[in-house]
Design a protein around this motif. Sequence first.
Motif, PDB file in Angstrom:
ATOM      1  N   UNK A 112      -6.067  23.009  12.955  1.00 53.92           N
ATOM      2  CA  UNK A 112      -4.950  22.504  13.233  1.00 53.92           C
ATOM      3  C   UNK A 112      -4.275  23.280  14.575  1.00 53.92           C
ATOM      4  N   UNK A 113      -3.479  22.594  15.176  1.00 54.33           N
ATOM      5  CA  UNK A 113      -2.861  23.308  16.272  1.00 54.33           C
ATOM      6  C   UNK A 113      -1.316  23.872  15.762  1.00 54.33           C
ATOM      7  N   UNK A 114      -1.015  25.028  15.762  1.00 56.90           N
ATOM      8  CA  UNK A 114       0.253  25.538  15.456  1.00 56.90           C
ATOM      9  C   UNK A 114       1.130  25.548  16.869  1.00 56.90           C
ATOM     10  N   UNK A 115       2.386  25.219  16.689  1.00 59.37           N
ATOM     11  CA  UNK A 115       3.198  25.267  17.715  1.00 59.37           C
ATOM     12  C   UNK A 115       4.332  25.824  17.455  1.00 59.37           C
ATOM     13  N   UNK A 116       4.937  26.763  18.145  1.00 60.92           N
ATOM     14  CA  UNK A 116       6.420  27.275  18.129  1.00 60.92           C
ATOM     15  C   UNK A 116       7.444  26.836  19.184  1.00 60.92           C
ATOM     16  N   UNK A 117       8.753  26.852  18.899  1.00 67.39           N
ATOM     17  CA  UNK A 117       9.690  26.562  19.814  1.00 67.39           C
ATOM     18  C   UNK A 117      10.628  27.724  19.981  1.00 67.39           C
ATOM     19  N   UNK A 118      10.163  28.408  20.802  1.00 66.89           N
ATOM     20  CA  UNK A 118      10.923  29.856  21.247  1.00 66.89           C
ATOM     21  C   UNK A 118      12.180  29.482  22.013  1.00 66.89           C
ATOM     22  N   UNK A 137       9.756  25.768   9.124  1.00 67.81           N
ATOM     23  CA  UNK A 137       8.746  24.883   9.553  1.00 67.81           C
ATOM     24  C   UNK A 137       9.326  23.601   9.842  1.00 67.81           C
ATOM     25  N   UNK A 138       9.046  22.847  10.628  1.00 71.09           N
ATOM     26  CA  UNK A 138       9.142  21.430  10.775  1.00 71.09           C
ATOM     27  C   UNK A 138       7.897  20.534  10.298  1.00 71.09           C
ATOM     28  N   UNK A 139       8.052  19.971   9.102  1.00 72.74           N
ATOM     29  CA  UNK A 139       7.050  19.492   8.350  1.00 72.74           C
ATOM     30  C   UNK A 139       7.175  17.895   8.086  1.00 72.74           C
ATOM     31  N   UNK A 149       8.630  26.175  13.787  1.00 77.04           N
ATOM     32  CA  UNK A 149       7.372  25.918  14.183  1.00 77.04           C
ATOM     33  C   UNK A 149       6.903  24.684  13.408  1.00 77.04           C
ATOM     34  N   UNK A 150       5.758  24.082  13.686  1.00 79.26           N
ATOM     35  CA  UNK A 150       5.200  23.243  13.218  1.00 79.26           C
ATOM     36  C   UNK A 150       3.513  23.067  13.597  1.00 79.26           C
ATOM     37  N   UNK A 151       2.686  22.087  12.817  1.00 76.21           N
ATOM     38  CA  UNK A 151       1.427  21.948  12.984  1.00 76.21           C
ATOM     39  C   UNK A 151       1.087  20.631  13.506  1.00 76.21           C
ATOM     40  N   UNK A 163       5.848  25.112  22.168  1.00 70.43           N
ATOM     41  CA  UNK A 163       4.327  25.476  22.891  1.00 70.43           C
ATOM     42  C   UNK A 163       3.071  25.680  21.698  1.00 70.43           C
ATOM     43  N   UNK A 164       2.075  25.945  22.105  1.00 66.22           N
ATOM     44  CA  UNK A 164       0.889  26.247  21.314  1.00 66.22           C
ATOM     45  C   UNK A 164       1.105  27.499  21.145  1.00 66.22           C
ATOM     46  N   UNK A 165       1.111  28.091  19.737  1.00 68.79           N
ATOM     47  CA  UNK A 165       0.819  29.321  19.327  1.00 68.79           C
ATOM     48  C   UNK A 165      -0.565  29.713  19.395  1.00 68.79           C
ATOM     49  N   UNK A 166      -1.318  28.918  18.501  1.00 73.18           N
ATOM     50  CA  UNK A 166      -2.691  29.508  18.390  1.00 73.18           C
ATOM     51  C   UNK A 166      -3.347  28.149  17.376  1.00 73.18           C
TER      52      UNK A 166
END
Length: 190
Positions: free
Chosen positions: A48-54, A122-124, A157-159, A177-180
Amino acid sequence: PTIAMFAAVADPWTADFKTLPDGNSFGFVTTDTVPFPPHIEVLREVVITQMIAEHPKLIAPRDDLVALTDDHVPQMMALVELTKPGPFVRRTNKMGKYWGIVEDGQLVAMAGDRLRLAGFGEVSAVCTHPDHRGKGYARELISKVAQGAVARGETPFLQAYPDNVAAIGLYESLGFTVRRMLTFTVVRRR
């Protein structure tokens, strides 16, 4: 298990997992593939792609978003079954606030906040009925949930599944943006 399938151990690479109860499936989110012991059956393993919105670029959502309650659970479950946004079970809505868009009495889109970690919200369960895609509903719902995280002083953050290019593009347009990359594994005791 009626609220969330997630489990945690101090170190999944050395754990024996003998404390996992029989009969239920459990999900682990890890930085890499875990070599589970033979008494643990791997049911599903996906990247899965974890993304964050700094620096989020959120929009002002519409005024008629519906705060989803237990009365909406049957419709929430039907929408989750149809769209498969990721782990969501009958009482997941107890973990946070979920918002929806209802048209003609039917829930057609939703998103909510599920997990909160130190400094992150988390946004889910971002999902839209296929007949209602392309109307900007996900953008509004993500903005609503992410604004709640920001108001609490958290970074949203979300996935996403890496092959869900449309969703990732939407998230990027909102400042994520992609975190990891992470590994999500569903297991149960044999």
